[in-house]
Design a protein around this motif. Structure first.
Motif, PDB file in Angstrom:
ATOM      1  N   SER A   1       0.813  -1.218   0.000  1.00 51.32           N
ATOM      2  CA  SER A   1       0.000   0.000   0.000  1.00 51.32           C
ATOM      3  C   SER A   1       0.845   1.265   0.000  1.00 51.32           C
ATOM      4  O   SER A   1       0.307   2.370  -0.102  1.00 51.32           O
ATOM      5  CB  SER A   1      -0.927   0.011   1.214  1.00 51.32           C
ATOM      6  OG  SER A   1      -0.174   0.089   2.421  1.00 51.32           O
ATOM      7  N   GLN A   2       2.167   1.087   0.137  1.00 50.50           N
ATOM      8  CA  GLN A   2       3.096   2.220   0.188  1.00 50.50           C
ATOM      9  C   GLN A   2       2.722   3.193   1.309  1.00 50.50           C
ATOM     10  O   GLN A   2       2.632   4.409   1.117  1.00 50.50           O
ATOM     11  CB  GLN A   2       3.138   2.951  -1.157  1.00 50.50           C
ATOM     12  CG  GLN A   2       3.845   2.167  -2.263  1.00 50.50           C
ATOM     13  CD  GLN A   2       5.346   2.082  -2.036  1.00 50.50           C
ATOM     14  OE1 GLN A   2       6.066   3.081  -2.150  1.00 50.50           O
ATOM     15  NE2 GLN A   2       5.831   0.887  -1.693  1.00 50.50           N
ATOM     16  N   THR A   3       2.493   2.607   2.483  1.00 55.26           N
ATOM     17  CA  THR A   3       2.205   3.418   3.670  1.00 55.26           C
ATOM     18  C   THR A   3       3.103   3.004   4.821  1.00 55.26           C
ATOM     19  O   THR A   3       3.662   1.893   4.827  1.00 55.26           O
ATOM     20  CB  THR A   3       0.730   3.276   4.108  1.00 55.26           C
ATOM     21  OG1 THR A   3       0.459   1.896   4.380  1.00 55.26           O
ATOM     22  CG2 THR A   3      -0.214   3.801   3.046  1.00 55.26           C
ATOM     23  N   SER A   4       3.219   3.880   5.800  1.00 58.75           N
ATOM     24  CA  SER A   4       4.041   3.617   6.984  1.00 58.75           C
ATOM     25  C   SER A   4       3.293   4.026   8.233  1.00 58.75           C
ATOM     26  O   SER A   4       2.562   5.035   8.229  1.00 58.75           O
ATOM     27  CB  SER A   4       5.358   4.401   6.908  1.00 58.75           C
ATOM     28  OG  SER A   4       6.038   4.174   5.699  1.00 58.75           O
ATOM     29  N   ASN A   5       3.474   3.276   9.301  1.00 61.52           N
ATOM     30  CA  ASN A   5       2.979   3.661  10.614  1.00 61.52           C
ATOM     31  C   ASN A   5       4.160   4.142  11.435  1.00 61.52           C
ATOM     32  O   ASN A   5       5.177   3.434  11.529  1.00 61.52           O
ATOM     33  CB  ASN A   5       2.289   2.489  11.309  1.00 61.52           C
ATOM     34  CG  ASN A   5       0.987   2.113  10.638  1.00 61.52           C
ATOM     35  OD1 ASN A   5       0.301   2.963  10.079  1.00 61.52           O
ATOM     36  ND2 ASN A   5       0.632   0.832  10.686  1.00 61.52           N
ATOM     37  N   ILE A   6       4.010   5.314  12.009  1.00 63.14           N
ATOM     38  CA  ILE A   6       5.146   5.906  12.729  1.00 63.14           C
ATOM     39  C   ILE A   6       4.706   6.490  14.066  1.00 63.14           C
ATOM     40  O   ILE A   6       3.506   6.675  14.325  1.00 63.14           O
ATOM     41  CB  ILE A   6       5.825   7.006  11.895  1.00 63.14           C
ATOM     42  CG1 ILE A   6       4.848   8.187  11.637  1.00 63.14           C
ATOM     43  CG2 ILE A   6       6.337   6.445  10.578  1.00 63.14           C
ATOM     44  CD1 ILE A   6       4.881   9.306  12.644  1.00 63.14           C
ATOM     45  N   GLU A   7       5.684   6.802  14.878  1.00 65.72           N
ATOM     46  CA  GLU A   7       5.472   7.560  16.117  1.00 65.72           C
ATOM     47  C   GLU A   7       6.448   8.717  16.075  1.00 65.72           C
ATOM     48  O   GLU A   7       7.623   8.527  15.756  1.00 65.72           O
ATOM     49  CB  GLU A   7       5.716   6.673  17.339  1.00 65.72           C
ATOM     50  CG  GLU A   7       5.403   7.356  18.666  1.00 65.72           C
ATOM     51  CD  GLU A   7       5.599   6.408  19.849  1.00 65.72           C
ATOM     52  OE1 GLU A   7       4.742   5.535  20.068  1.00 65.72           O
ATOM     53  OE2 GLU A   7       6.635   6.552  20.544  1.00 65.72           O
ATOM     54  N   ILE A   8       5.964   9.901  16.374  1.00 64.05           N
ATOM     55  CA  ILE A   8       6.825  11.082  16.336  1.00 64.05           C
ATOM     56  C   ILE A   8       6.651  11.909  17.595  1.00 64.05           C
ATOM     57  O   ILE A   8       5.531  12.078  18.087  1.00 64.05           O
ATOM     58  CB  ILE A   8       6.543  11.945  15.081  1.00 64.05           C
ATOM     59  CG1 ILE A   8       7.458  13.183  15.071  1.00 64.05           C
ATOM     60  CG2 ILE A   8       5.087  12.327  14.988  1.00 64.05           C
ATOM     61  CD1 ILE A   8       7.382  13.999  13.798  1.00 64.05           C
ATOM     62  N   THR A   9       7.751  12.407  18.123  1.00 64.52           N
ATOM     63  CA  THR A   9       7.731  13.279  19.297  1.00 64.52           C
ATOM     64  C   THR A   9       8.338  14.617  18.914  1.00 64.52           C
ATOM     65  O   THR A   9       9.478  14.691  18.442  1.00 64.52           O
ATOM     66  CB  THR A   9       8.519  12.672  20.466  1.00 64.52           C
ATOM     67  OG1 THR A   9       7.914  11.424  20.842  1.00 64.52           O
ATOM     68  CG2 THR A   9       8.506  13.599  21.672  1.00 64.52           C
TER      69      THR A   9
END
Length: 239
Positions: free
Chosen positions: A175-183
């Motif tokens: 799907s050309q997607t990413s799950n991320i966490e950002i601070t």
């Protein structure tokens, strides 16, 4: 605090109406009838009764809200539902406000309080309060992106952001997607979205998980809220 001010803040009427209450001899402080509106009272130490009923006074209120998409972070608006519309304010005399803003399509943690001093500390740029988000990104987030965020990226208006911590949680090649966490430690307009736009990617979904020491209660459903605990309030004030 003057007794008339405390009674007015407790929702018992205007200063004029409160003076009438005092004259009616139904206000007691530590068992003594009080009629003088200038009488000093300490709501944390003194026992205050109105016609025999205990007055439970809170100067400040603190609520944790799991903000849903479609609701704006404002106290009033003629076009959209606001976060205050989600609160049952009938029993709340104080007028809380959102601490900072989440975009209309962003979900997650939002603190609401009438404690202006705490709001200022949490939002002041010099305090560098961490704000952590979970996001789904259109595009494959790379280690190069992680390194770029760690240095800070240039936004569309030329602003150079402070360093941000970016973690890649999962990548879906199909799907050309990413799950991320950002601070991040700032709160510029649409900042997370603009940071990803700066590296050629778009935010599909965004949810705030924490602000400083305050973490979203996993048991709070979207649109639900609860009072912050004494421990949470103490941690916020120590931030």
């Amino acid at each position: 605090m003057r007794i008339d001010k405390l009674l007015a803040h407790s929702g018992l009427g205007t200063r004029k109406e409160v003076k009438k209450l005092l004259k009616s001899s139904i206000i007691e402080i530590n068992g003594e009838i009080v009629k003088d509106p200038k009488t000093q009272v300490d709501p944390d130490q003194d026992e205050i009764k109105i016609a025999g009923d205990q007055l439970d006074y809170q100067e400040f209120v603190y609520f944790m809200l799991n903000k849903p998409a479609g609701v704006i972070s404002a106290t009033e608006d003629v076009m959209h539902e606001t976060v205050l519309d989600l609160l049952e304010l009938s029993d709340i005399v104080q007028e809380p406000h959102p601490v900072g803003r989440l975009d209309i399509d962003t979900e997650g943690l939002l603190l609401l309080t009438n404690d202006g001093g705490l709001t200022h500390r949490l939002l002041s740029p010099k305090h560098h309060v961490d704000k952590t988000y979970l996001a789904e990104i259109e595009g494959i987030v790379t280690e190069e992106d992680v390194a770029a965020f760690r240095k800070g990226v240039e936004l569309d208006d030329g602003y150079q952001t402070m360093p941000a911590e970016l973690k890649v949680l999962a990548v879906d090649e199909e799907s050309q997607t990413s799950n991320i966490e950002i601070t991040i430690q700032e709160g510029k307009f649409h900042q997370v979205k603009r940071m990803f736009h700066a590296v050629g990617k778009e935010v599909l979904y965004l949810k705030r998980l924490s602000m400083g020491p305050l973490t979203l209660d996993p048991h709070l459903e979207l649109g639900a809220y609860r009072e912050c605990t004494k421990e949470e309030i103490a941690q916020l004030k120590a931030e």
